[in-house]
Scaffold this motif. Structure first.
Motif, short mmCIF file in Angstrom:
data_model
loop_
_atom_site.label_atom_id
_atom_site.label_comp_id
_atom_site.label_asym_id
_atom_site.label_seq_id
_atom_site.Cartn_x
_atom_site.Cartn_y
_atom_site.Cartn_z
N UNK A 166 -0.51 1.76 -4.16
CA UNK A 166 -0.90 2.28 -5.47
C UNK A 166 -1.68 1.23 -6.25
N UNK A 167 -2.83 1.63 -6.78
CA UNK A 167 -3.65 0.66 -7.51
C UNK A 167 -2.97 0.15 -8.77
N UNK A 168 -2.17 1.00 -9.43
CA UNK A 168 -1.48 0.53 -10.63
C UNK A 168 -0.45 -0.54 -10.30
N UNK A 169 0.17 -0.44 -9.12
CA UNK A 169 1.12 -1.46 -8.69
C UNK A 169 0.38 -2.76 -8.33
N UNK A 170 -0.76 -2.64 -7.68
CA UNK A 170 -1.55 -3.84 -7.38
C UNK A 170 -2.02 -4.51 -8.67
N UNK A 171 -2.31 -3.71 -9.68
CA UNK A 171 -2.72 -4.27 -10.96
C UNK A 171 -1.60 -5.08 -11.59
N UNK A 172 -0.37 -4.55 -11.57
CA UNK A 172 0.79 -5.29 -12.08
C UNK A 172 0.95 -6.60 -11.31
N UNK A 173 0.81 -6.53 -9.99
CA UNK A 173 0.95 -7.73 -9.17
C UNK A 173 -0.11 -8.76 -9.50
N UNK A 174 -1.34 -8.29 -9.73
CA UNK A 174 -2.42 -9.22 -10.04
C UNK A 174 -2.14 -9.98 -11.34
N UNK A 175 -1.39 -9.37 -12.23
CA UNK A 175 -1.08 -10.01 -13.50
C UNK A 175 0.11 -10.96 -13.41
N UNK A 176 1.02 -10.73 -12.43
CA UNK A 176 2.29 -11.45 -12.45
C UNK A 176 2.56 -12.31 -11.22
N UNK A 177 1.91 -12.05 -10.08
CA UNK A 177 2.23 -12.80 -8.86
C UNK A 177 1.92 -14.29 -9.06
N UNK A 178 2.86 -15.12 -8.68
CA UNK A 178 2.70 -16.57 -8.87
C UNK A 178 1.72 -17.12 -7.84
N UNK B 215 0.77 -7.00 -4.15
CA UNK B 215 -0.68 -7.17 -4.03
C UNK B 215 -1.24 -6.35 -2.87
N UNK B 216 -0.41 -5.94 -1.92
CA UNK B 216 -0.83 -5.12 -0.79
C UNK B 216 -0.35 -3.68 -0.94
N UNK B 217 0.21 -3.30 -2.09
CA UNK B 217 0.80 -1.97 -2.26
C UNK B 217 -0.27 -0.88 -2.17
N UNK C 260 9.57 -1.15 10.27
CA UNK C 260 8.13 -1.19 10.06
C UNK C 260 7.61 0.19 9.68
N UNK C 261 8.07 1.22 10.40
CA UNK C 261 7.62 2.58 10.09
C UNK C 261 8.02 2.97 8.66
N UNK C 262 9.26 2.66 8.28
CA UNK C 262 9.72 3.00 6.93
C UNK C 262 8.90 2.31 5.86
N UNK C 263 8.54 1.06 6.09
CA UNK C 263 7.73 0.33 5.10
C UNK C 263 6.33 0.94 4.98
N UNK C 264 5.73 1.28 6.14
CA UNK C 264 4.40 1.86 6.10
C UNK C 264 4.42 3.26 5.49
N UNK C 265 5.44 4.04 5.79
CA UNK C 265 5.53 5.37 5.20
C UNK C 265 5.61 5.29 3.67
N UNK C 266 6.33 4.31 3.16
CA UNK C 266 6.47 4.14 1.71
C UNK C 266 5.23 3.54 1.07
N UNK C 267 4.34 2.97 1.87
CA UNK C 267 3.15 2.33 1.33
C UNK C 267 3.44 0.99 0.69
N UNK C 268 4.51 0.35 1.08
CA UNK C 268 4.86 -0.94 0.50
C UNK C 268 3.95 -2.06 1.02
N UNK C 269 3.74 -3.05 0.18
CA UNK C 269 2.95 -4.19 0.60
C UNK C 269 3.54 -4.89 1.80
N UNK C 270 4.86 -4.94 1.88
CA UNK C 270 5.51 -5.56 3.03
C UNK C 270 5.19 -4.82 4.32
N UNK C 271 4.83 -3.54 4.22
CA UNK C 271 4.45 -2.80 5.43
C UNK C 271 3.22 -3.42 6.08
N UNK C 272 2.22 -3.72 5.27
CA UNK C 272 1.02 -4.38 5.81
C UNK C 272 1.36 -5.75 6.37
#
Length: 472
Positions: free
Chosen positions: A422-434, A418-420, A12-24
């Protein structure tokens, strides 16, 4: 730059440190006490390798809201006695930025902490910038006296105040204070603003550096003198050569690139590379083997700045070299090569990850190249980089590359993106997430309605809602 200790990506700490969506997502499923402990650890010990470009503050602020987390740990971190001795922005910047976002979500406790820290903390300028965006006029006016009290009424204090007004990132508080009727506030701020403008004008009227009327040899001498003083002037010297050199000077410049002093050699290499001189590639290859590290590194940098087919052709010859020039050649092929170079870029990507790990500097270019060239068989390596890198920017590049190469991206990593952070990563997700995943539908709606979300992300979300309105 920080050098933080990053926990394994499966924790959990590693995910949150990286700012990954899975951390949230993992934090919301974990025991609340454990999740808050990991979150506080991240905010108080900034996990970013480069805190000036990587985003975490909105990501952590949203998680504080979702967990209904208190701010006691942040308060203790900000107001310890060490705050007046360890004054680097990196110690408190992330915590202050998180408080700023929380204040924008109407957390009054965050606003109160920012006001108190702006009045008494060492990193007061950062806190004031956060307040400039979120506080009302009355709150900002109340800070005039404690902030101005930091600057004694001495020549040095007034000079420091003028610099603070001139360099303020958010000028709104200073504008408000300039209108204050008190001489100790309004008149003083106005005088400081005038002095800052005068200082800026003086700098513009006193340009330094070489003049275009210099000779080629004078430019070389200037570059060498700068190198002796510890200043690398290769690029400005190369620009000066562009201004002063004529056709008759080519032989002297080529000779300087081959055997001149280090400063002259570096300036000449950059100049010849910019001019796309036919001799420069051979000169770069020879310079890479120079015993001077400065010359060798400059040769690689000059090659990376080259445009044109001749640089790409030579990169195909150099890409197998086990040195910096080989790595640079791989980057050139990733950025400017054609589909025929896909196997070379893929090989360099695999070898870089194997030899240097998921945070190697060259991966930025290679990951982008894998996406640009649509190298489908690079997907396993890209997924590894996505999971393991500590850089949220590199992870975003991996996400974009996976969107172009991995058919499973929309149902896989795109969902957590979608929870990342970085806003640019969330933007990519908004375009591609099923949107078959119910979490995706709910998250898209929340992003569309969140006033703190970036405009580009909301545009992508709303376009997606517009085209898939029935599903979303």
């Amino acid at each position: 730059m920080n050098d933080p200790v990053i926990a394994p990506s499966g924790t959990l700490l590693g995910l949150l440190q990286r700012g990954r969506g899975d951390g949230t997502l993992h934090a919301l499923a974990a025991p609340r006490k454990e999740a808050l402990a990991a979150l506080n650890h991240c905010v108080l010990s900034d996990p970013r390798h480069d805190w000036q470009v990587e985003n975490r503050s909105l990501y952590y602020a949203r998680l504080y809201l979702d967990l209904d987390g208190g701010l006691g740990e942040i308060e203790r971190h900000l107001f310890v006695p060490d705050d007046h001795f360890v004054t680097e922005d990196s110690r408190t910047g992330l915590a202050l930025a998180v408080l700023g976002h929380l204040a924008s979500y109407d957390r009054d406790d965050a606003l109160a902490l920012l006001r108190r820290y702006a009045a008494t903390g060492s990193n007061w300028a950062w806190a004031l910038d956060e307040l400039a965006l979120r506080d009302d006029d009355a709150g900002l006016r109340a800070l005039a006296v404690p902030v101005l009290g930091r600057f004694p009424a001495t020549p040095q204090g007034e000079a420091e105040l003028a610099a603070a007004v001139r360099d303020a990132y958010e000028p709104r508080p200073w504008w408000l204070w300039a209108d204050d009727p008190r001489d100790s506030v309004g008149a003083r701020v106005r005088a400081a603003a005038e002095q800052g403008s005068f200082d800026r004008w003086q700098r513009q009227m006193r340009p330094t550096g070489p003049r275009p009327g210099w000779s080629v040899q004078a430019v070389f001498d200037w570059a060498q003198q700068g190198l002796k003083r510890g200043s690398e002037l290769h690029l400005p010297a190369a620009r000066c050569l562009t201004a002063v050199a004529g056709p008759g000077d080519r032989a002297a410049i080529v000779e300087a690139a081959r055997s001149g002093t280090d400063g002259a050699r570096c300036a000449a290499l950059h100049y010849l590379a910019e001019a796309r001189d036919p001799a420069v590639l051979d000169l770069i290859e020879a310079a890479v083997d120079s015993p001077s590290r400065t010359v060798a590194e400059t040769a690689v940098a000059a090659f990376e700045r080259m445009c044109g087919d001749e640089a790409v052709d030579r990169a195909r010859c150099w890409v197998q070299r086990p040195d910096a020039l080989g790595a640079s050649a791989a980057g050139v092929l990733a950025g400017r090569g054609g589909v025929q170079d896909a196997h070379l870029v893929l090989g360099a990507l695999r070898e870089t990850v194997r030899a240097d790990g998921p945070d190697a500097a060259l991966l930025w270019t290679l990951v982008d190249g894998a996406g640009r060239l649509g190298i489908a068989c690079a997907a396993p390596v890209l997924r590894h980089v996505y999971r393991e890198t500590a850089s949220s920017h590199l992870r975003g590049s991996a996400a974009r590359a996976l969107a172009a190469t991995d058919p499973s991206f929309g149902a896989g990593f795109a969902v957590e993106c979608l929870w990342d952070c970085e806003e640019t990563t969330r933007e990519v997700a908004a375009l591609h997430a099923e949107t078959g995943d119910v979490r995706v539908v709910d998250r898209l709606r929340r992003l569309a309605a969140d006033p703190a979300e970036e405009a580009e992300v909301q545009t992508a979300v709303r376009n997606r809602i517009g085209t898939e309105g029935t599903a979303v």
